[in-house]
Motif scaffolding. Structure first.
Motif, mmCIF file in Angstrom:
data_model
loop_
_atom_site.group_PDB
_atom_site.id
_atom_site.type_symbol
_atom_site.label_atom_id
_atom_site.label_comp_id
_atom_site.label_asym_id
_atom_site.label_seq_id
_atom_site.Cartn_x
_atom_site.Cartn_y
_atom_site.Cartn_z
ATOM 1 N N SER A 112 0.465 -1.125 -0.442
ATOM 2 C CA SER A 112 0.070 -0.328 -0.254
ATOM 3 C C SER A 112 0.753 1.334 0.345
ATOM 4 C CB SER A 112 -1.083 -0.026 1.330
ATOM 5 O OG SER A 112 -0.214 -0.485 2.228
ATOM 6 N N GLY A 113 0.620 2.719 -0.522
ATOM 7 C CA GLY A 113 0.763 3.257 -1.079
ATOM 8 C C GLY A 113 -0.067 4.509 -0.618
ATOM 9 N N THR A 114 -0.540 5.652 -0.476
ATOM 10 C CA THR A 114 -1.018 7.023 -0.447
ATOM 11 C C THR A 114 -1.270 7.463 -1.708
ATOM 12 O OG1 THR A 114 0.594 7.243 1.386
ATOM 13 C CG2 THR A 114 -0.741 9.302 0.456
ATOM 14 N N GLY A 115 -1.954 8.368 -1.766
ATOM 15 C CA GLY A 115 -2.454 9.282 -2.957
ATOM 16 C C GLY A 115 -3.063 10.196 -2.397
ATOM 17 N N ILE A 116 -3.410 11.024 -3.883
ATOM 18 C CA ILE A 116 -3.828 12.814 -3.168
ATOM 19 C C ILE A 116 -5.078 12.873 -3.960
ATOM 20 C CG2 ILE A 116 -3.248 15.369 -2.833
ATOM 21 C CD1 ILE A 116 -0.588 14.309 -2.664
ATOM 22 N N ILE A 117 -5.940 12.932 -3.774
ATOM 23 C CA ILE A 117 -7.242 13.124 -4.912
ATOM 24 C C ILE A 117 -7.480 14.385 -5.135
ATOM 25 C CG2 ILE A 117 -9.208 13.850 -4.776
ATOM 26 C CD1 ILE A 117 -10.115 11.923 -2.856
ATOM 27 N N ILE A 118 -6.917 14.773 -6.684
ATOM 28 C CA ILE A 118 -6.726 15.898 -7.437
ATOM 29 C C ILE A 118 -8.479 16.884 -8.610
ATOM 30 C CG2 ILE A 118 -4.658 16.110 -7.568
ATOM 31 C CD1 ILE A 118 -4.203 15.011 -10.815
ATOM 32 N N SER A 119 -9.113 14.799 -8.376
ATOM 33 C CA SER A 119 -10.297 15.413 -9.325
ATOM 34 C C SER A 119 -11.563 15.304 -7.906
ATOM 35 C CB SER A 119 -10.555 16.263 -10.770
ATOM 36 O OG SER A 119 -10.637 14.572 -10.543
ATOM 37 N N SER A 120 -12.373 15.760 -8.511
ATOM 38 C CA SER A 120 -14.333 15.480 -7.649
ATOM 39 C C SER A 120 -14.375 14.623 -8.044
ATOM 40 C CB SER A 120 -14.488 16.322 -7.787
ATOM 41 O OG SER A 120 -15.260 17.132 -9.103
ATOM 42 N N ASP A 121 -14.177 14.025 -9.074
ATOM 43 C CA ASP A 121 -14.567 12.586 -9.679
ATOM 44 C C ASP A 121 -13.763 11.236 -9.676
ATOM 45 O OD1 ASP A 121 -12.677 13.105 -12.081
ATOM 46 O OD2 ASP A 121 -14.138 13.323 -13.395
ATOM 47 N N GLY A 122 -12.370 11.196 -9.142
ATOM 48 C CA GLY A 122 -11.914 10.316 -8.756
ATOM 49 C C GLY A 122 -10.237 10.649 -8.874
ATOM 50 N N GLN A 123 -9.929 11.279 -9.968
ATOM 51 C CA GLN A 123 -8.113 11.643 -10.088
ATOM 52 C C GLN A 123 -7.765 11.679 -9.039
ATOM 53 O OE1 GLN A 123 -8.285 14.638 -12.967
ATOM 54 N NE2 GLN A 123 -9.320 13.287 -14.724
ATOM 55 N N ILE A 124 -6.252 11.065 -9.035
ATOM 56 C CA ILE A 124 -5.239 10.433 -7.627
ATOM 57 C C ILE A 124 -4.273 11.165 -8.209
ATOM 58 C CG2 ILE A 124 -5.427 9.148 -5.906
ATOM 59 C CD1 ILE A 124 -7.773 8.756 -6.067
ATOM 60 N N LEU A 125 -3.754 11.729 -7.322
ATOM 61 C CA LEU A 125 -1.653 11.812 -7.658
ATOM 62 C C LEU A 125 -1.282 11.059 -7.113
ATOM 63 C CD1 LEU A 125 0.001 13.392 -9.047
ATOM 64 C CD2 LEU A 125 0.192 15.371 -7.669
ATOM 65 N N THR A 126 -0.214 9.820 -7.411
ATOM 66 C CA THR A 126 0.863 9.513 -6.432
ATOM 67 C C THR A 126 2.111 9.322 -6.978
ATOM 68 O OG1 THR A 126 0.504 6.826 -4.670
ATOM 69 C CG2 THR A 126 -0.156 7.232 -7.475
ATOM 70 N N ASN A 127 3.096 8.422 -6.487
ATOM 71 C CA ASN A 127 4.399 8.717 -7.324
ATOM 72 C C ASN A 127 3.635 7.237 -8.329
ATOM 73 O OD1 ASN A 127 5.845 8.439 -4.329
ATOM 74 N ND2 ASN A 127 5.920 9.593 -6.137
ATOM 75 N N ASN A 128 5.341 6.801 -9.484
ATOM 76 C CA ASN A 128 5.100 5.458 -10.252
ATOM 77 C C ASN A 128 4.868 4.528 -9.728
ATOM 78 O OD1 ASN A 128 4.971 4.199 -12.608
ATOM 79 N ND2 ASN A 128 6.863 4.156 -12.010
ATOM 80 N N HIS A 129 6.101 4.870 -8.583
ATOM 81 C CA HIS A 129 6.882 3.073 -7.698
ATOM 82 C C HIS A 129 5.786 2.603 -6.594
ATOM 83 C CE1 HIS A 129 7.856 6.041 -4.441
ATOM 84 N NE2 HIS A 129 7.905 5.111 -3.834
ATOM 85 N N VAL A 130 4.683 3.481 -6.666
ATOM 86 C CA VAL A 130 3.487 2.827 -5.392
ATOM 87 C C VAL A 130 2.208 1.891 -6.645
ATOM 88 C CG1 VAL A 130 1.166 3.622 -4.394
ATOM 89 C CG2 VAL A 130 3.554 4.984 -4.078
ATOM 90 N N VAL A 131 1.917 2.197 -7.850
ATOM 91 C CA VAL A 131 0.968 1.678 -8.113
ATOM 92 C C VAL A 131 2.187 0.518 -9.510
ATOM 93 C CG1 VAL A 131 -0.774 2.918 -8.225
ATOM 94 C CG2 VAL A 131 1.042 3.682 -10.150
ATOM 95 N N GLU A 132 3.076 0.263 -10.031
ATOM 96 C CA GLU A 132 3.396 0.049 -11.059
ATOM 97 C C GLU A 132 3.248 -1.106 -11.142
ATOM 98 O OE1 GLU A 132 7.877 -0.288 -13.855
ATOM 99 O OE2 GLU A 132 7.844 -0.336 -10.933
ATOM 100 N N ALA A 133 3.462 -1.597 -9.522
ATOM 101 C CA ALA A 133 3.364 -3.305 -9.998
ATOM 102 C C ALA A 133 1.753 -3.893 -10.828
ATOM 103 C CB ALA A 133 3.481 -3.864 -8.282
ATOM 104 N N ALA A 134 1.098 -3.102 -10.668
ATOM 105 C CA ALA A 134 -0.206 -3.404 -10.490
ATOM 106 C C ALA A 134 -0.304 -2.730 -12.403
ATOM 107 C CB ALA A 134 -1.305 -3.041 -10.817
ATOM 108 N N ALA A 135 0.468 -2.829 -12.967
ATOM 109 C CA ALA A 135 0.303 -1.806 -14.449
ATOM 110 C C ALA A 135 0.482 -3.061 -15.523
ATOM 111 C CB ALA A 135 2.032 -0.984 -14.615
#
Length: 397
Positions: A112-135
């Motif tokens: 698990s890691g962390t993300g920041i909501i950047i739009s009201s419809d669910g866009q979330i900013l995070t690090n590539n290394h947080v989500v890369e395993a699911a790419a």
């Protein structure tokens, strides 16, 4: 803009030196030794704050009102209520609804890691290394501050800057974080970090900015051979594995950096932990990259087109600049008159004391921008105006 600095495996608790870099070239493969228990633990020349250990919450997709207007942090002029200066509690209350835990599962790892909501419809900013395993066929679940959960997909990744944007399914009416600016920060300024260290969501810590423009080299993600060097905002606010992708926030509640790496100590259990040296990607860089990622566009990175190595003084220890080892024909550096053997000492009057420092400095600019490079040739100080090239872009796939 890849570099040739070595990458140290985060499990051994060591850190590497500055062995030179390539601006616009192809980096060598980093050391991929050691176990990888969690998604997003980046190998870092210091050590990644990466996605920490934490169980994924049960999926509970919440359908929102599709007719709600979409609000985005990436649009200028957002009406954002500021928290009172100096009040950590108020800053936390403002930001916590905009911070999420990201639970990732790939074919061989989860975490698990962390993300920041950047739009009201669910866009979330995070690090590539947080989500890369699911790419490549993995899964992502986002846990929100109100205890709801939603599945998510990757909108775009950029390993070069270690940034990514994901989109939570079926969400609307979320509270985007207020994105500030990183071009007017001061050493000693108070900051707050929010994230999910070791899977402990909604954790708030505070401290100060302890340094600016600190060159930090890391890999872009699990098993990723590309390296990134960024001009980090250094902080003593406690950042641990699992904080990666979360916000570093000023005392008005504005995000000024994306927490991405730490220089870690080792606990008796063998886990890496904070020793008061955390590093965040400046938010101005993150905003520039994110605007392309949310549209599925290529992210272009500035480059000079020269290969550099550390330049040291006669004591063989003190860094004095970045020595040019090769100039690519027709590159920005070539057009500006730079030559092999030149030692670059400053960019726009900001000192450059190593090859990593040069790469990190260039990372903060955009292709087409003009910069002034200060260098020495045969002991004589000179300057050159350089119009930065582009690497052509990389979708991170």
């Amino acid at each position: 803009m890849p570099v040739a600095e070595p990458v140290v495996n985060p499990d051994d608790g060591s850190h590497g030196g500055d062995d030179g870099g390539t601006i616009g070239g192809t980096p060598p493969s980093p050391d991929q030794r050691g176990r990888r228990r969690v998604a997003g633990v980046a190998a870092v020349a210091l050590i990644a704050a990466a996605a920490g250990v934490g169980g994924a919450a049960a999926y509970d997709a919440i359908n929102g009102d599709d007719n709600s207007p979409v609000v985005s942090s990436l649009n200028t002029g957002n009406d954002s209520k500021s928290a009172p200066t100096g009040d950590v509690e108020k800053v936390a209350q403002k930001l916590l609804p905009s911070v999420v835990q990201i639970n990732v599962r790939g074919s061989q790892e989860a975490g698990s890691g962390t993300g920041i909501i950047i739009s009201s419809d669910g866009q979330i900013l995070t690090n590539n290394h947080v989500v890369e395993a699911a790419a490549d066929g993995g899964s992502i679940t986002v846990s929100f501050n109100d205890a709801t959960n939603a599945k998510a997909e990757i909108l775009g990744r950029d390993p070069v800057t270690d940034l990514a944007v994901i989109k939570a399914d079926g969400k609307s009416g979320l509270t985007p974080a207020a994105l500030g600016s990183s071009n007017n920060l001061e050493v000693g300024q108070e900051v707050v970090a929010i994230g999910s260290p070791y899977g402990l969501d909604s954790t708030v810590t505070s401290g100060i900015i302890s340094a600016l423009n600190r060159p930090v080299a890391s890999s872009g993600g699990a098993g990723d051979n590309d390296q990134t060097v960024f001009p980090a905002v250094q902080t003593d606010a406690a950042i641990n594995p699992g904080n990666s992708g979360g916000p570093l926030v000023d005392m008005e509640g504005n995000v000024i950096g994306i927490n991405s790496a730490i220089r870690a100590g080792t606990t008796t259990s063998g886990d890496a932990g904070s020793i008061g040296l955390g590093f965040a990607i400046p938010i101005d860089l993150a905003k520039n990259v994110s605007k392309h990622l949310v549209k599925g566009e290529k992210v272009q990175h500035a480059r000079i087109g020269v290969t550099v190595a550390p330049a040291v003084s006669s004591d063989d220890i003190t860094g004095v600049g970045a020595e040019i080892k090769e100039v690519n024909k027709g590159s920005a550096g070539d057009k500006a008159g730079l030559k092999t053997g030149d030692i670059i000492t400053a960019v726009n009057d900001s000192p450059v004391v190593s090859s990593n420092a040069l790469v990190a400095s260039i990372r903060g600019y955009q292709p087409g921008e003009k910069i002034t490079i200060t260098y020495t040739r045969d002991g004589q100080k000179k300057t050159a105006e350089v119009t930065l090239d582009s690497d052509g872009g990389d979708l991170g796939s």
